[in-house]
Design a protein around this motif. Structure first.
Motif, PDB file in Angstrom:
ATOM      1  N   PRO A 157       0.797  -1.228   0.000  1.00 28.17           N
ATOM      2  CA  PRO A 157       0.000   0.000   0.000  1.00 28.17           C
ATOM      3  C   PRO A 157       0.832   1.281   0.000  1.00 28.17           C
ATOM      4  N   LYS A 158       1.941   1.273   0.762  1.00 30.13           N
ATOM      5  CA  LYS A 158       2.700   2.525   0.859  1.00 30.13           C
ATOM      6  C   LYS A 158       3.337   2.932  -0.470  1.00 30.13           C
ATOM      7  N   GLU A 159       3.431   1.996  -1.389  1.00 23.66           N
ATOM      8  CA  GLU A 159       4.000   2.324  -2.709  1.00 23.66           C
ATOM      9  C   GLU A 159       2.955   2.924  -3.644  1.00 23.66           C
ATOM     10  N   LEU A 160       1.704   2.946  -3.224  1.00 24.45           N
ATOM     11  CA  LEU A 160       0.624   3.352  -4.126  1.00 24.45           C
ATOM     12  C   LEU A 160       0.171   4.782  -3.871  1.00 24.45           C
ATOM     13  N   SER A 161      -0.325   5.431  -4.914  1.00 28.86           N
ATOM     14  CA  SER A 161      -0.954   6.740  -4.760  1.00 28.86           C
ATOM     15  C   SER A 161      -2.321   6.540  -4.104  1.00 28.86           C
ATOM     16  N   GLY A 162      -2.924   7.642  -3.661  1.00 31.49           N
ATOM     17  CA  GLY A 162      -4.239   7.564  -3.015  1.00 31.49           C
ATOM     18  C   GLY A 162      -5.278   6.900  -3.905  1.00 31.49           C
ATOM     19  N   GLY A 163      -5.248   7.269  -5.178  1.00 31.44           N
ATOM     20  CA  GLY A 163      -6.229   6.711  -6.108  1.00 31.44           C
ATOM     21  C   GLY A 163      -6.075   5.203  -6.250  1.00 31.44           C
TER      22      GLY A 163
END
Ligand code: ADP
Ligand code: MG
Length: 459
Positions: A157-163
């Motif tokens: 998750p921490k590698e992902l943008s909010g979207g």
């Protein structure tokens, strides 16, 4: 049961596919006389009262209301996550006993487990339902593909943008193929463009017939979002939450924001939300009560900062002293309503059906320099019951000081503890700015401002 719908291949962005949902019209969710109360210091505080609601297969229902109107509570009741205080909630005619087996929830804050990959997060929902590992993996891959996350399966998750994180939220809910997808403000933590994109993709998917659920319930405070997405908009009023009005949205998808019909519906919903129509004008609103009949119980302080309400007054002044609430200001309703309510409560503005008009006092306030505006504000704020209560109590106390706990206790008879905190925070902001009183966080004490600390003549 879990895997059927995801077997279909993803088609290119379709636009005109017919709605294929077979049993359109079947009642999936139904509440009758749903009431929810929470315990407060002075007995039970009603949050939802007498909610009769049906959600049918094939529809997108938006629950729309100001913050605090009970939208999330209603959604949680429908999902069986909190029990009703009275009334019934049923899924396909079966009264709920605990969590609703036919729903899955998407939250505003994504609620992903940081130590699990995208794929593992998506599989979580299936693990709880004891689906064998190979089927889980297969279904998760399909859900990930459906929602546009392919390639991100092994990302954390921490590698992902909010979207992208919210896409995981969607995939995790969709993978269980719930009868009804429940969403609690799913776009409000995203930036404007990301939110717009995700809304569009979700609605395309819904329209395409590949959507693995039969209905959607969307909680939102954003009128435009409701009109863009829903077939039916249920507007909730506050304190306690009741259904104020229901709108059927008969607009073709994808919906054209610039069409006259779209704008007209926005205006109609807006009027109901702001309580400006004659039928829905409720006593207890700042403008609905004579000054001397206002109390801390019937006239809560709108949760508006002095900066916010001053900013709005200045914006209206720049527009020549009046403007159209829905069109001219370009602010979100949830942001604007407390400010509008505050200006009305202070006597700085009057609101008619669509327009907001600064009063003489409001214009003077907007045009004044800092010291003048504080004086004008102080006088006006004494019309706000809680500010008045704090000021007069402090004046009557020999030390000109009182513990915050005293006011907490007074307010706890009418408000939840969260609301008490919000009321006092607002009263502190207003009172400090007006230089009526100050507040020391340690030892949690209100104290009259020095200039104010002259004894009042006792009658
Ligand atoms: P919304 O989602 O429309 O902003 P909520 O459903 O979160 O509104 O809350 C509605 C009201 O219920 C609020 O006044 C809130 O303070 C109160 N409330 C919500 N949950 C609880 C709880 N667990 N205990 C006490 N009061 C609650
Ligand atoms: Mg909420």
């Amino acid at each position: 049961m879990v895997l059927s719908i995801f077997r279909k291949q993803r088609t290119p962005r379709a636009t005109t596919a017919p709605k294929p949902r077979a049993a359109d019209g079947e009642i999936l969710l139904e509440t009758v006389g749903l009431t929810k109360t929470y315990a407060g210091a002075d007995g039970e505080l009603p949050v939802l009262a007498g909610i009769d609601l049906q959600v049918r297969a094939g529809e997108v229902v938006a629950l729309l209301g100001k913050s605090g109107s009970g939208k999330s509570t209603l959604l949680r009741c429908l999902a069986g996550l909190v029990p009703a205080s009275s009334g019934t909630i049923a899924y396909r005619d079966e009264p709920l006993k605990g969590a609703n087996p036919g729903t899955a929830m998407v939250f505003q804050t994504f609620a992903l487990l940081p130590w699990l990959t995208v794929q593992q997060n998506v599989e979580l929902g299936l693990e709880a339902r004891r689906v064998p590992a190979d089927q889980r993996a297969e279904a998760a891959v399909r859900a990930i593909d459906l929602i546009g996350l392919d390639g991100f399966e092994s990302a954390f998750p921490k590698e992902l943008s909010g979207g992208m994180r919210q896409r995981v939220g969607f995939a995790r809910a969709l993978v269980v193929e719930p009868g009804v997808l429940m969403m609690d403000e799913p776009f409000s933590a995203l930036d404007v463009l990301t939110a717009e994109n995700l809304r569009g993709e979700l609605m395309e998917l819904w329209e395409s017939g590949q959507f693995p659920t039969r209905a959607i319930v969307l909680v939102t405070h954003n009128i435009e979002e409701a009109v863009l997405m829903a077939d039916r908009i249920v507007v909730l009023g506050s304190r306690p939450g009741t259904i104020k009005e229901t709108f059927h949205v008969d607009l073709d998808r994808p919906r054209d924001r610039n069409s006259a019909a779209f704008e007209d519906l926005i205006d109609r919903v807006y009027r109901v939300m702001t309580g400006r129509t004659k039928e829905t004008r409720i006593p207890g609103r700042p403008d609905g009560l004579e000054l001397d009949k206002r109390t801390t119980a019937n006239t809560p302080l709108p949760l508006a900062s002095v900066d916010g309400l001053s900013g709005l007054a200045e914006m209206i002044a720049h527009q020549g002293g009046s403007c159209d609430l829905a069109d001219d200001l370009g602010l979100e309703v949830d942001d604007m309503l407390p400010l509008v309510d505050a200006l009305e409560l202070l006597g700085f503005a009057k609101v008619s059906e669509d327009d907001i008009l600064l009063t003489e006092q409001g214009s003077a306030y907007a045009g004044a320099d800092v010291q003048e505006s504080k004086t004008i504000f102080a006088e006006a704020a004494m019309g706000a019951p809680l500010v008045r209560l704090i000021t007069t109590s402090l004046r009557q106390n020999p030390d000109n000081a009182l513990r915050a706990g005293f006011f907490r206790d007074v307010l706890a008879h009418h408000y939840t503890s969260e609301q008490v905190t919000q009321q006092l925070e607002t009263a502190t902001d207003w009172g400090r700015y007006a230089e009526l009183y100050g507040y020391d966080a340690d030892p949690q004490e209100y104290r009259l401002d020095n200039d104010q600390a002259t004894p009042v003549p006792q009658s």
